[in-house]
Design an enzyme around this catalytic site. Structure first.
Site, PDB file in Angstrom:
ATOM      1  CB  THR A 147      -4.473   8.382  -2.136  1.00 19.58           C
ATOM      2  OG1 THR A 147      -5.293   7.362  -2.534  1.00 19.58           O
ATOM      3  CG2 THR A 147      -4.626   8.454  -0.630  1.00 19.58           C
ATOM      4  CD  GLU A 159      -3.325  -0.173   0.171  1.00 22.29           C
ATOM      5  OE1 GLU A 159      -3.099  -0.128  -1.020  1.00 22.29           O
ATOM      6  OE2 GLU A 159      -4.370   0.203   0.817  1.00 22.29           O
TER       7      GLU A 159
END
Length: 311
Positions: free
Chosen positions: A186, A133
């Protein structure tokens, strides 16, 4: 096992009041990955479909996560005499806000763990998935990879040490997800956030998070509904998503328990009690978003209590 195929489910993170700590696992949306033993040592990505992603292990979310668990296994146990080949078949669009990178990272560590003989529990796999991630978002976070691996609702209570709590979903709870075909990175979604919040808003958000968790345990849909409110993040991010307020209001007017931004966006989610209400909410959200002329997908899903699995 020397050859397996797995399903890596999509996830909804934050759930309004649970920014960076809450998530849930979806049943009907997800990637597929294939893992094979190879005579050549190391990790190799041999095929990618559905997205343009790097094949280089150190630049690919799945590759980094797979290498993290393999290296840790060799440190904890024994050197591995074989290699592992990975195929990635993306069906969750990147930048969709429903855990595309998390599905790759979680799927990678689950698959490698199976090939190695399951030396680690699903909870232990979260550590390795977080390494993947970090490639996608710049930081190691677990709010998507945890529900993807464990299923159901999950709470990341803390990171030092990592402390994860799984919460079973009430039986009648359904999620509706509308995914506009626009991309919000993001990093861009985090850039609009403010570093300081008011004490008043913090207290309200803490109350909502506690209420949501209590409502899930009690299977009390009214408490769940009252708690699905975000007074901190949503007001800053909703401007990135065209027609967000109109879509959210249409969901609430048609019986949704609550609605909000999935992850960093642009997907919009609604939670509903029962499939019939979920279908009505999905239709209302769809009709509202048609006015934007932006292509989109819409999904209805029960909460997936199992998480990533062999198929």
């Amino acid at each position: 096992m020397s050859n397996i195929k797995i399903f890596c489910p999509a996830t909804i993170a934050n759930l309004n009041c649970g920014f960076d700590v809450m998530g849930l696992c979806l049943e009907t949306i997800g990637d597929e990955m294939i893992f094979r033993k190879s005579p050549t040592k190391g990790i190799k990505i041999t095929k990618i479909t559905g997205a343009e992603l790097p094949f280089e292990i150190d630049k690919n979310v799945a590759g980094v996560a797979a290498l993290a668990i393999l290296n840790n296994y060799e440190k904890d146990f024994n050197p591995v005499s074989f290699g592992i080949e990975i195929e990635i078949h993306k069906k969750i669009k990147t930048g969709s806000g429903i855990g595309s990178s998390a599905a790759s990272a979680a799927g990678a560590v689950f698959g490698v763990n199976e090939i190695l003989g399951k030396p680690y529990s699903k909870s232990e796999l979260v550590h390795f998935a977080m390494k993947g991630e970090a490639i996608a978002s710049g930081s190691e976070h677990a709010d998507n990879v945890t529900p993807c691996l464990l299923g159901g609702f999950t709470l990341v209570r803390g990171y030092d040490p990592l402390d994860i709590i799984k919460i079973e979903s009430p039986n009648e709870l359904f999620a509706v997800v509308l995914h506009p075909h626009i991309e919000i990175k993001t990093s861009d979604a985090r850039a609009v956030l403010e570093p300081m919040i008011s004490l008043k808003n913090a207290i309200k958000q803490w109350g909502n998070l506690g209420g949501l968790i209590a409502g899930l345990y009690m299977k009390d849909y009214e408490i769940i509904s009252r708690s699905l409110e975000d007074v901190i993040i949503e007001p800053l991010r909703k401007g990135l998503i065209p027609n967000f307020d109109k879509v959210k209001n249409s969901a609430l007017k048609n019986g949704a328990l609550g609605a909000g931004i999935s992850g960093a966006g642009p997907s919009i989610f609604a939670l509903c009690k029962g499939s019939s209400i979920a279908k009505n909410v999905a239709k209302a959200m769809e009709n509202t978003y048609l006015k934007t002329n932006i292509p989109f997908d819409i999904h209805i899903s029960k909460v997936n209590d199992e998480g990533v699995k062999i198929i």
